[in-house]
Design an enzyme around this catalytic site. Sequence first.
Site, PDB file in Angstrom:
ATOM      1  N   SER A  79       0.843  -1.201   0.000  1.00 55.21           N
ATOM      2  CA  SER A  79       0.000   0.000   0.000  1.00 55.21           C
ATOM      3  C   SER A  79       0.872   1.242   0.000  1.00 55.21           C
ATOM      4  O   SER A  79       2.054   1.171  -0.349  1.00 55.21           O
ATOM      5  CB  SER A  79      -0.935  -0.017   1.225  1.00 55.21           C
ATOM      6  OG  SER A  79      -1.902   1.009   1.116  1.00 55.21           O
ATOM      7  N   ASN A  80       0.324   2.374   0.368  1.00 49.19           N
ATOM      8  CA  ASN A  80       1.103   3.622   0.447  1.00 49.19           C
ATOM      9  C   ASN A  80       0.507   4.507   1.531  1.00 49.19           C
ATOM     10  O   ASN A  80      -0.485   4.147   2.158  1.00 49.19           O
ATOM     11  CB  ASN A  80       1.119   4.334  -0.917  1.00 49.19           C
ATOM     12  CG  ASN A  80      -0.279   4.610  -1.407  1.00 49.19           C
ATOM     13  OD1 ASN A  80      -1.027   5.368  -0.813  1.00 49.19           O
ATOM     14  ND2 ASN A  80      -0.658   3.957  -2.507  1.00 49.19           N
ATOM     15  N   GLY A  81       1.115   5.691   1.723  1.00 44.09           N
ATOM     16  CA  GLY A  81       0.760   6.547   2.870  1.00 44.09           C
ATOM     17  C   GLY A  81      -0.391   7.503   2.650  1.00 44.09           C
ATOM     18  O   GLY A  81      -0.607   8.400   3.461  1.00 44.09           O
ATOM     19  N   ALA A 120      -4.519   7.338  -4.455  1.00 42.50           N
ATOM     20  CA  ALA A 120      -3.157   6.852  -4.669  1.00 42.50           C
ATOM     21  C   ALA A 120      -3.282   5.333  -4.826  1.00 42.50           C
ATOM     22  O   ALA A 120      -3.147   4.577  -3.862  1.00 42.50           O
ATOM     23  CB  ALA A 120      -2.268   7.214  -3.499  1.00 42.50           C
TER      24      ALA A 120
END
Length: 395
Positions: free
Chosen positions: A204-206, A271
């Site tokens: 995943s990402n932030g 995102a």
Amino acid sequence: MSRIVLGVTGGVAAYKAVMLASRLRQSGHDVDVVLTPAAEAFLAPLSFSAVTNRRAYTDEGRFAADGQIVHVALAQGADLVVVAPATADFLAKAAHGIADGLLSTLLLAATCPVLLCPAMEDDMWAHPATQRAVALLRADGRALMQPAEGHLASGRRGAGRLPEPDAIAAEIERMLHPHDLSGVRLLVTAGPTREHIDPVRFVSNGSTGRMGIAVAQAARRAGAEVTLVIGPTELSVPDGVERVAVTSAAEMLDAVQRRFLEAHAFVATAAVADLRPREQFGRKVKKAEIGLEVAMERTEDILAWAGANRAPGQVLVGFAAETGDVASEARRKLLEKHCDLIVANDIGEPGSGFAVDTNRCLFVSREGERQVGPTSKREVGEEIVAFVAGRLGKR
Ligand code: CTP
């Protein structure tokens, strides 16, 4: 023309409030100025009455001899209240409803839109106590402008300056004449996606979803019907916005495909994870079983799908998170994904990108490009909605 109450608190930027009052008057507004005692230490009421051609109020005139309740009369007759500059002390008090003077009392009595324009040293602005006050005020529906960067009273440089009077006046006009998106259906993607290896591990990402929530909120305020397709996030979705919760890129694509045709505009802030594990396990895999290399495959590009399938008249807005040549990458994405606008931000810059409340963006369309910010994500959301409204031929 409107009636505007301009509150002035005691900061060195108070001199700019005279220019703001004059600017608003020249635009044809009636401007009632209210000075706090600390503001009077910097400027005389006469400076304001001379440019507004009206009485300027101070705490001394708080209880009028004719029995009029001044704060109520001023608050009820106003179309908008603006406080510029708003000191840290004033923000802290306003956040807690402390009404110890004419201006703070008036703020409690006001039911019209309120715009606060903070100005202070950058360390005071960044202090958790100030940021707590800002969060409380925003939760109460108060609009806050982001302080501008530049030379501060201490001689240092930083984010704490009062924005220029023209920028404040432009924000006021926008608040007085909001866009009308009634009858418009807007589809927004937001947040990260999670691509699971097994039930506990994922790629995943932030992203937190803040930007998409800001777009949804601005569009909702303008009267649009908004659907927010949002990946895993802790944040809550604004009232009146339909929330479609998804986890993976495939689920997000599916949710978008189901709603795309009926949408007048699509704004892709999500995102989306670009890669997913080729194999996904339904049970927790033992670490010894995983090995050191996990085979990956690409996820679907949702915005590219929308660009390839857009109907005439539909408006498409995408984002570009970049760390290198922001402008040329944004232009590439604009053409490749068939968008009307790419909002590009340099995620390498402090105060831009994931999990912060501010953004500095480049708006890139076929007509050209322009810098927006540094400003709040709320502002960026408003600007995007203004772009969409313009493309749809709405006010
Ligand atoms: N996007 C999308 N689906 C994906 C990837 C991106 O809808 N699988 C959308 C994002 O929501 C954003 C835009 O495409 O609006 C650009 O995302 P970004 O991550 O900046 O670019 P990428 O297309 O992934 O390109 P690159 O990694 O080459 O920068």
